[in-house]
Motif scaffolding. Sequence first.
Motif, PDB file in Angstrom:
ATOM      1  N   SER A 192      50.188  14.979  76.601  1.00 58.86           N
ATOM      2  CA  SER A 192      50.069  14.982  78.278  1.00 58.86           C
ATOM      3  C   SER A 192      49.151  16.170  78.875  1.00 58.86           C
ATOM      4  O   SER A 192      48.990  15.451  79.613  1.00 58.86           O
ATOM      5  CB  SER A 192      51.765  15.611  78.657  1.00 58.86           C
ATOM      6  OG  SER A 192      51.596  17.288  77.909  1.00 58.86           O
ATOM      7  N   ARG A 193      48.846  16.882  77.396  1.00 60.51           N
ATOM      8  CA  ARG A 193      47.724  17.304  78.546  1.00 60.51           C
ATOM      9  C   ARG A 193      46.177  16.873  78.164  1.00 60.51           C
ATOM     10  O   ARG A 193      45.492  17.198  79.280  1.00 60.51           O
ATOM     11  CB  ARG A 193      47.828  18.357  77.962  1.00 60.51           C
ATOM     12  CG  ARG A 193      48.894  19.650  78.568  1.00 60.51           C
ATOM     13  CD  ARG A 193      48.506  19.865  80.340  1.00 60.51           C
ATOM     14  NE  ARG A 193      49.226  20.736  80.295  1.00 60.51           N
ATOM     15  CZ  ARG A 193      49.654  21.617  81.956  1.00 60.51           C
ATOM     16  NH1 ARG A 193      48.839  21.213  82.275  1.00 60.51           N
ATOM     17  NH2 ARG A 193      50.011  22.964  82.101  1.00 60.51           N
ATOM     18  N   HIS A 194      45.888  15.635  77.868  1.00 63.99           N
ATOM     19  CA  HIS A 194      44.972  14.944  76.822  1.00 63.99           C
ATOM     20  C   HIS A 194      44.312  14.485  78.042  1.00 63.99           C
ATOM     21  O   HIS A 194      43.075  14.705  78.116  1.00 63.99           O
ATOM     22  CB  HIS A 194      44.924  13.904  75.585  1.00 63.99           C
ATOM     23  CG  HIS A 194      45.007  15.212  74.738  1.00 63.99           C
ATOM     24  ND1 HIS A 194      45.462  14.043  73.165  1.00 63.99           N
ATOM     25  CD2 HIS A 194      45.779  16.020  74.346  1.00 63.99           C
ATOM     26  CE1 HIS A 194      46.145  14.994  72.203  1.00 63.99           C
ATOM     27  NE2 HIS A 194      45.696  16.047  72.685  1.00 63.99           N
ATOM     28  N   ASN A 195      44.631  13.723  78.898  1.00 60.85           N
ATOM     29  CA  ASN A 195      44.204  13.259  80.003  1.00 60.85           C
ATOM     30  C   ASN A 195      43.252  14.483  81.345  1.00 60.85           C
ATOM     31  O   ASN A 195      42.710  13.187  82.274  1.00 60.85           O
ATOM     32  CB  ASN A 195      45.270  12.327  81.107  1.00 60.85           C
ATOM     33  CG  ASN A 195      46.435  13.150  81.828  1.00 60.85           C
ATOM     34  OD1 ASN A 195      46.332  13.986  81.342  1.00 60.85           O
ATOM     35  ND2 ASN A 195      47.262  12.195  81.838  1.00 60.85           N
ATOM     36  N   GLU A 196      43.946  15.061  81.245  1.00 57.63           N
ATOM     37  CA  GLU A 196      42.536  16.305  81.984  1.00 57.63           C
ATOM     38  C   GLU A 196      41.851  16.183  81.186  1.00 57.63           C
ATOM     39  O   GLU A 196      40.851  17.459  82.465  1.00 57.63           O
ATOM     40  CB  GLU A 196      43.778  18.050  81.876  1.00 57.63           C
ATOM     41  CG  GLU A 196      45.302  17.697  82.829  1.00 57.63           C
ATOM     42  CD  GLU A 196      45.908  19.025  82.697  1.00 57.63           C
ATOM     43  OE1 GLU A 196      45.329  19.416  82.294  1.00 57.63           O
ATOM     44  OE2 GLU A 196      47.052  18.909  83.031  1.00 57.63           O
ATOM     45  N   LEU A 197      40.788  16.211  80.239  1.00 57.39           N
ATOM     46  CA  LEU A 197      39.585  16.286  79.572  1.00 57.39           C
ATOM     47  C   LEU A 197      39.186  15.631  79.742  1.00 57.39           C
ATOM     48  O   LEU A 197      38.955  15.175  80.678  1.00 57.39           O
ATOM     49  CB  LEU A 197      40.104  16.364  78.406  1.00 57.39           C
ATOM     50  CG  LEU A 197      40.504  17.763  76.974  1.00 57.39           C
ATOM     51  CD1 LEU A 197      40.495  17.001  75.853  1.00 57.39           C
ATOM     52  CD2 LEU A 197      39.454  18.424  77.708  1.00 57.39           C
ATOM     53  N   LEU A 198      37.833  16.156  80.673  1.00 57.56           N
ATOM     54  CA  LEU A 198      36.834  15.915  81.036  1.00 57.56           C
ATOM     55  C   LEU A 198      36.360  15.383  80.065  1.00 57.56           C
ATOM     56  O   LEU A 198      34.937  13.742  80.132  1.00 57.56           O
ATOM     57  CB  LEU A 198      35.614  16.595  82.080  1.00 57.56           C
ATOM     58  CG  LEU A 198      36.342  17.122  83.325  1.00 57.56           C
ATOM     59  CD1 LEU A 198      35.568  17.698  84.058  1.00 57.56           C
ATOM     60  CD2 LEU A 198      36.787  16.135  84.452  1.00 57.56           C
ATOM     61  N   GLU A 199      36.255  15.506  78.980  1.00 58.37           N
ATOM     62  CA  GLU A 199      35.331  15.231  77.714  1.00 58.37           C
ATOM     63  C   GLU A 199      36.293  15.109  76.613  1.00 58.37           C
ATOM     64  O   GLU A 199      36.426  16.164  75.875  1.00 58.37           O
ATOM     65  CB  GLU A 199      34.323  16.261  77.406  1.00 58.37           C
ATOM     66  CG  GLU A 199      33.473  16.291  78.334  1.00 58.37           C
ATOM     67  CD  GLU A 199      32.097  15.496  78.662  1.00 58.37           C
ATOM     68  OE1 GLU A 199      31.718  14.904  77.196  1.00 58.37           O
ATOM     69  OE2 GLU A 199      31.375  14.884  78.526  1.00 58.37           O
ATOM     70  N   LYS A 200      36.367  14.118  76.206  1.00 60.22           N
ATOM     71  CA  LYS A 200      38.190  14.122  75.123  1.00 60.22           C
ATOM     72  C   LYS A 200      37.330  14.175  74.028  1.00 60.22           C
ATOM     73  O   LYS A 200      37.820  13.818  72.964  1.00 60.22           O
ATOM     74  CB  LYS A 200      38.455  12.868  75.795  1.00 60.22           C
ATOM     75  CG  LYS A 200      38.942  12.396  76.965  1.00 60.22           C
ATOM     76  CD  LYS A 200      40.022  10.792  77.491  1.00 60.22           C
ATOM     77  CE  LYS A 200      40.882  11.369  78.155  1.00 60.22           C
ATOM     78  NZ  LYS A 200      40.859  11.637  79.356  1.00 60.22           N
TER      79      LYS A 200
END
Length: 615
Positions: free
Chosen positions: A215-223
Amino acid sequence: MNDIQLLQNEVNLELLNLETGIEEVRYYQQQLAGRTLTQEFPKLWEPNAFDRPFKEILSFSIVKAKLVFSYYIRGYWGRLLLLLIAVSIVTVYIYSLHRDVKLEGKVNLSKSMILRTPLISGLLIGLSLGQFVFPSPPFIFSTTILLCCAILLTLLLQGFTSKYWMAIWLALLVLYITVALDNMILQTSRPERWGLLLISSCSFLLGGYTLLNKSRHNELLEKWILYPIGLMTFMALLSLFFNLFGRFNIAKVLVVSGVLNVIAAIIFLWVLRLVNEGLSFASSMYRQRERRLFYINYDRVGQRAPSFFYAILIVGWFVLVGRNFYEFKLLSEPIRDIFYAQQNLGRFSFSLYTLLVFVLIMLGATILSKVVSFFASDPQSSNREGKDNRKFHLGSWILLVRIVIIVLGFLIAFAAVGIPLQQITLIVGALGVGIGFGLQTLVNNLVSGLIIAFEKPVNVDDLIDINGQSGKVKSIGFRSSVIATPEGADLVIPNGDLLNSHVINWTMGGFRKRIHLPLAIRYGTDLDLTKQILTELLNNHTEVLPSPSPWVLFGEVSAQSVHIELYFWTKTFKDTVQVKSAVISDIARIFEEKNIAFAIPMQEVVQQKLPTDEK
C-alpha cells in the motif's frame, strides 16, 4: 660506489619482501575462495575451541583501517585533488543555475530538489560520479565516500519523501554503517558472529516488511528501488543460513553486499533524478551559449541525461557490489592478464591494452572534436540577429580547435603505444603518396578549410549569399561547410567551392542592408511636395536607420509616369522584407491622404469604323 651498491641491495631486498608478501596474500585469498561454502567454524550454538579477545581484535582492526586509508590517500592524492576540482565545478554550476532561476522568478525553489540546496546537490553528484576515478579502492575508502553520499542524500530527501520511506531509508543507512564497521573487523569471534546474525535478521525483516507493505509502494518516486531491496532480502536470508551453520565468511560477504547494493542503488537513482532535473531547468533557462556555461548548447543536450550516463551508473553499481566477492576478482584477473600480455611484431612490442589505449585515445580525440562542434553550433538558424547574437562566436576557430585536438590525440596515441615519433614520418610519407595519386580534391577541401579558419572570410553564424543562395553558416568542418537556408534546408558546400566562389557576407557589414524601392507617379504631380513627403516618412520610420540618411531621387521620365528611386537602410538584415512591406503600406496611405496617384500603365485603343461599300 660501495654505498650505492649497498643501497641497491637494500632496495632489491625490500622489493623481494614485497613480492613475497603479495604472493602470500594471493595464496591465502585463493585458499579462502576455494573454501567458500565449506564450514570454517562450529555451528553458532556450539562452543568454540578458542576465541581471541574481542577488544584485541578490534584494536588491530582500527590500526589496520587507519594505515590502509592513509596509504591510499597518499598514493592517489592527485586523483583526490581532481575529485575536489570536479565537485567544485558541479557545485558552482548548480549555484549559477539557482541564481538565474531565482532571478526569473517563475519557479518555486523550495519545490526543486536540486535548486533548494545547491551545495548539497553539487557535493552529492560530484562524489557519486567522481568515486570511479580511483582504481581498486580499499573498502574503508569506498565506504567513506558512499557514506558521505548517503548523508548528503538524507539531507536532500527531507520534504521530498513521506515519513514512512524516510524511516525506511534511515533504517537502511543504520544497517549500512553497522555492516561496514563489521566488515573491517580482521578476525572472526563469537560476539561478531552473533552481531552478524542480528544484522542479517534485521536486514531480512526490514526488506520483507518493505516489500510486503504494497500500500506504500505508490508513494515511491523511484520504484526501481524495490528491486535492490528484494535482492538484499534474499541475500540476508542466505547469510542467516550460512552463519548458523558455521560458514561465516560467505555469510558476511552476502549481508555486506546486500545492504551495500541497496544504498548504492538508491543514491544512483536519486543522482539521476537530480541530473535530469538540472538539465530540464538549464534547457529552459539558457537559450544562448555563455562563457560561464562553457558555451554548451542545451537545445542539443536535451532535458534528460544521455544513455551512456545510465550505463556508467549501472556498471558502477555492479562493480561496487561485485568486488566484495572473490569470484569477481577471479573473473577480472584473467581478463587483465590477457590485456597486459606482451606480443612481439618484429622489433615492436605491444599488448592488447596498449592497442586499446591507442584506439580509445583516437576515438576520444575524435569525439571531443565533434563535441566542440556539437555544443558550439546551432541546430537551426537563430531567430535573432544583431549585437545580442554577436556577443560570442567561436566561428571558424572551431575548426582550428578540432584540428589541434585530432593532431594531439594522434601524437599521444602513438606515444602511448610506444611507437617512436621517427616512425610517424614514414606513415606521413606513405599518406603523401596516396594523396598525390587520388585524393587531390579531398586535400583541396581540407586545405581550403584551413585557409577559411585562418583568413576568416566567413564565420559560423554569418549571413552570406553564395551563387544566388542565401543562408546562415551553420558549421565549418574539415571537408565541407553547412549553410542553413531560409527555407529550412541545410546546404552542404565543399570548402574548396566556398573559398573559390564570390561570397557576399552580410554579417561583416554589421547586419545592415540598403533597400531600393522604385515608385512611379503620374504626370502633373507636385514633385517637390512628393519628395518632401517621402523624405519625412523615411526619416520618421522606426525601422529605417537615420544614418546613412535615406535618399529620394527622381530617376527617369517614361511615356506615362515619373519614376522615383528610394534608398534607405534597415537595422538588421532579417527585417528587410518586413520593413519594405511596412514602408510601401505607409506610402500608399499617405499618398491617398495627399491625393497623389501612382502611375498606372495605360494604353489608348482607338476604334475607327470604316464606311461600308454600297452594293
